[in-house]
Enzyme design. Structure first.
Site, PDB file in Angstrom:
ATOM      1  N   TYR A  44       0.839  -1.208   0.000  1.00  0.00           N
ATOM      2  CA  TYR A  44       0.000   0.000   0.000  1.00  0.00           C
ATOM      3  C   TYR A  44       0.862   1.241   0.000  1.00  0.00           C
ATOM      4  CZ  TYR A  44      -3.410   3.363   1.994  1.00  0.00           C
ATOM      5  OH  TYR A  44      -4.243   4.427   2.226  1.00  0.00           O
ATOM      6  N   ASP A  59      -1.013  15.150   6.789  1.00  0.00           N
ATOM      7  CA  ASP A  59      -1.944  14.526   5.834  1.00  0.00           C
ATOM      8  C   ASP A  59      -3.225  15.352   5.767  1.00  0.00           C
ATOM      9  OD1 ASP A  59      -3.255  12.640   4.242  1.00  0.00           O
ATOM     10  OD2 ASP A  59      -3.852  11.407   5.946  1.00  0.00           O
ATOM     11  N   ASP A  86      -3.479   5.172  -2.307  1.00  0.00           N
ATOM     12  CA  ASP A  86      -4.380   6.143  -1.692  1.00  0.00           C
ATOM     13  C   ASP A  86      -4.420   7.369  -2.601  1.00  0.00           C
ATOM     14  OD1 ASP A  86      -5.604   8.024  -0.069  1.00  0.00           O
ATOM     15  OD2 ASP A  86      -4.275   7.716   1.652  1.00  0.00           O
ATOM     16  N   ASP A  88      -6.678   9.789  -2.192  1.00  0.00           N
ATOM     17  CA  ASP A  88      -7.433  10.814  -1.454  1.00  0.00           C
ATOM     18  C   ASP A  88      -8.786  11.085  -2.143  1.00  0.00           C
ATOM     19  OD1 ASP A  88      -5.471  10.997   0.480  1.00  0.00           O
ATOM     20  OD2 ASP A  88      -4.495  12.743  -0.377  1.00  0.00           O
ATOM     21  N   HIS A 113      -7.822   3.788  -3.853  1.00  0.00           N
ATOM     22  CA  HIS A 113      -9.030   4.120  -3.087  1.00  0.00           C
ATOM     23  C   HIS A 113      -9.292   5.614  -3.134  1.00  0.00           C
ATOM     24  CE1 HIS A 113      -7.253   5.510   0.773  1.00  0.00           C
ATOM     25  NE2 HIS A 113      -6.476   4.466   0.766  1.00  0.00           N
ATOM     26  N   GLU A 115     -11.969   8.683  -1.869  1.00  0.00           N
ATOM     27  CA  GLU A 115     -12.817   8.894  -0.692  1.00  0.00           C
ATOM     28  C   GLU A 115     -13.867   9.986  -0.871  1.00  0.00           C
ATOM     29  OE1 GLU A 115      -9.284   9.446   1.592  1.00  0.00           O
ATOM     30  OE2 GLU A 115      -9.752  11.514   2.086  1.00  0.00           O
ATOM     31  N   CYS A 123      -7.179  13.638   7.742  1.00  0.00           N
ATOM     32  CA  CYS A 123      -6.911  12.254   8.138  1.00  0.00           C
ATOM     33  C   CYS A 123      -8.237  11.651   8.607  1.00  0.00           C
ATOM     34  CB  CYS A 123      -5.888  12.235   9.271  1.00  0.00           C
ATOM     35  SG  CYS A 123      -5.824  10.632  10.115  1.00  0.00           S
ATOM     36  N   ARG A 158     -13.822   4.658  -0.596  1.00  0.00           N
ATOM     37  CA  ARG A 158     -13.671   4.806   0.855  1.00  0.00           C
ATOM     38  C   ARG A 158     -14.757   5.730   1.357  1.00  0.00           C
ATOM     39  NH1 ARG A 158      -8.396   7.311   4.091  1.00  0.00           N
ATOM     40  NH2 ARG A 158      -9.565   8.921   5.213  1.00  0.00           N
ATOM     41  N   GLU A 188     -13.923   3.595   6.735  1.00  0.00           N
ATOM     42  CA  GLU A 188     -12.923   4.372   7.483  1.00  0.00           C
ATOM     43  C   GLU A 188     -13.408   4.770   8.876  1.00  0.00           C
ATOM     44  OE1 GLU A 188     -10.098   4.811   8.090  1.00  0.00           O
ATOM     45  OE2 GLU A 188      -9.180   6.682   7.436  1.00  0.00           O
ATOM     46  N   ASN A 210      -9.279  -0.663   7.990  1.00  0.00           N
ATOM     47  CA  ASN A 210      -8.033   0.088   8.161  1.00  0.00           C
ATOM     48  C   ASN A 210      -7.539  -0.066   9.600  1.00  0.00           C
ATOM     49  OD1 ASN A 210      -5.972   1.951   8.193  1.00  0.00           O
ATOM     50  ND2 ASN A 210      -7.294   3.740   7.931  1.00  0.00           N
TER      51      ASN A 210
HETATM   52  C1  LIG Z   1      -5.089   5.256   5.508  1.00  0.00           C
HETATM   53  C2  LIG Z   1      -4.728   6.690   5.497  1.00  0.00           C
HETATM   54  O1  LIG Z   1      -5.608   7.381   4.640  1.00  0.00           O
HETATM   55  C3  LIG Z   1      -3.324   6.888   4.917  1.00  0.00           C
HETATM   56  O2  LIG Z   1      -3.104   7.911   4.250  1.00  0.00           O
HETATM   57  O3  LIG Z   1      -2.472   6.058   5.188  1.00  0.00           O
HETATM   58  C4  LIG Z   1      -4.737   7.345   6.908  1.00  0.00           C
HETATM   59  C5  LIG Z   1      -3.929   6.578   7.923  1.00  0.00           C
HETATM   60  C6  LIG Z   1      -3.666   7.266   9.262  1.00  0.00           C
HETATM   61  O4  LIG Z   1      -3.602   8.503   9.302  1.00  0.00           O
HETATM   62  O5  LIG Z   1      -3.447   6.560  10.235  1.00  0.00           O
HETATM   63  C7  LIG Z   1      -6.190   7.534   7.341  1.00  0.00           C
HETATM   64  O6  LIG Z   1      -6.758   6.588   7.917  1.00  0.00           O
HETATM   65  O7  LIG Z   1      -6.742   8.602   7.087  1.00  0.00           O
HETATM   66 MG   LIG Z   2      -4.876   8.728   3.343  1.00  0.00          MG
END
Ligand SMILES: C[C@](O)(C(=O)O)[C@H](CC(=O)O)C(=O)O
Ligand SMILES: [Mg+2]
Length: 304
Positions: A44, A59, A86, A88, A113, A115, A123, A158, A188, A210
């Site tokens: 991933y 993030d 990812d 986004d 994925h 979202e 996040c 997502r 999520e 997740n």
């Molecule tokens: C899965 C996730 O989108 C990621 O970018 O890895 C994050 C992971 C995290 O911040 O722990 C998310 O869950 O938003």
């Molecule tokens: Mg992410």
């Protein structure tokens, strides 16, 4: 000779083979090599991982499509494992998503994925998230499916709706996303194991849990997830978090002790690194290919 199949097909195959499939985050190409060495069958690329590790940023929707694509190319260039990426919110709506999907396929991704958060996203395990309407997300999914045409890239939807709209609404969204063409669902910010069963019963596509650390989801084992109908378990940043602690410890030790000796035992030896990189094969090839014509002296070159 091994059969050549697309990354997307390979991903579907390992989902079928492992119940549940554990998918580990690899923030760079060398981590992908390490995950393969450990025996993992899918990897991933985390959006948070790219933001945090490659750019030193949070993030919060700051990184771009190109930033992520660059890492995807590096990872798929170094590892045969199918890579879930990812993306986004897809970086744009219809045409932005179209471009993202086409470029992800070219870069060798197996799955992405997408979202339902508003842009800029947050996040999934932090407060104050907002989501777009169900209709807008359905349009996003349709744009992604359309961009893929008849390719094998798996499009995973997502939903971040649980935190903002509750379980019923999140489950309902998941079902509508599948109707719109999503081939798997990423639930999520799930706060209780039994919630996965609700998602799994509402959709007939693989469900991803997740299992990130220090977030909203308590720690569950892969057996516990499987019992709730979860097909994939994601560990997006586990290695990154451990690497970060280890690096800090080394940097501090060097200052404190005036030498790295106290932490050498925790390091990966040069030999192991070289074996994983097939270093010696490269070296032999270089010896074979290079006449060293134009090199004035053999200084520093060991006689063999
Ligand atoms: C899965 C996730 O989108 C990621 O970018 O890895 C994050 C992971 C995290 O911040 O722990 C998310 O869950 O938003
Ligand atoms: Mg992410």
């Amino acid at each position: 000779m091994s059969e050549q199949i697309s990354a997307g097909k390979l991903f579907r195959r390992v989902i079928d083979a492992e119940k549940p499939l554990q998918i580990v985050g690899t923030i760079n190409a060398y981590c992908a090599i390490l995950a393969e060495k450990a025996g993992h069958r899918a990897i991933y690329l985390s959006g948070a991982g790219v933001a945090n590790a490659s750019f030193g940023l949070p993030d919060l929707g700051i990184i771009s499509r190109s930033d992520v694509l660059e890492e995807v190319r590096r990872i798929t260039g170094a590892s045969p494992l199918p890579l879930l990426v990812d993306i986004d919110t897809g970086w744009g709506e219809e045409f932005g998503i179209d471009r993202t999907i086409k470029e992800m396929i070219r870069a060798g991704a197996a799955a992405v994925h997408l979202e339902d958060q508003v842009e800029p996203k947050r996040c999934g395990h932090r407060p104050n998230k907002s989501i777009v309407s169900t209709g807008r997300m359905v349009d996003r999914i349709k744009a992604a499916v359309d961009a893929r045409s008849d390719g094998d890239l798996m499009i995973m939807a997502r939903t971040d709706a649980l935190a903002t709209a509750g379980l019923d609404a999140a489950v309902e969204r998941a079902a509508l996303y599948v109707e719109a063409g999503a081939e798997s669902i990423f639930a999520e910010g799930v706060t209780d194991l039994a919630m996965y069963r609700r998602f799994a019963d509402a959709v007939d596509v693989p469900l991803l849990a997740n299992m990130t650390e220090f977030g909203k989801t308590p720690y569950y084992t892969k057996e516990q997830f499987a019992a709730q109908g979860v097909a994939m378990v994601l560990y997006p940043l586990s290695a990154f978090r451990a690497m970060s602690r280890a690096a800090l410890e080394v940097y501090e030790t060097i200052l404190r002790a005036g030498t790295q000796e106290p932490v050498v035992a925790a390091m990966q030896p040069r030999e192991e690194l070289y074996e994983l990189l097939h270093y010696y094969d490269y070296e032999r090839k270089l010896d074979r290919l290079s006449s060293r014509d134009g090199v004035e002296s053999g200084e520093g070159r060991e006689k063999r």
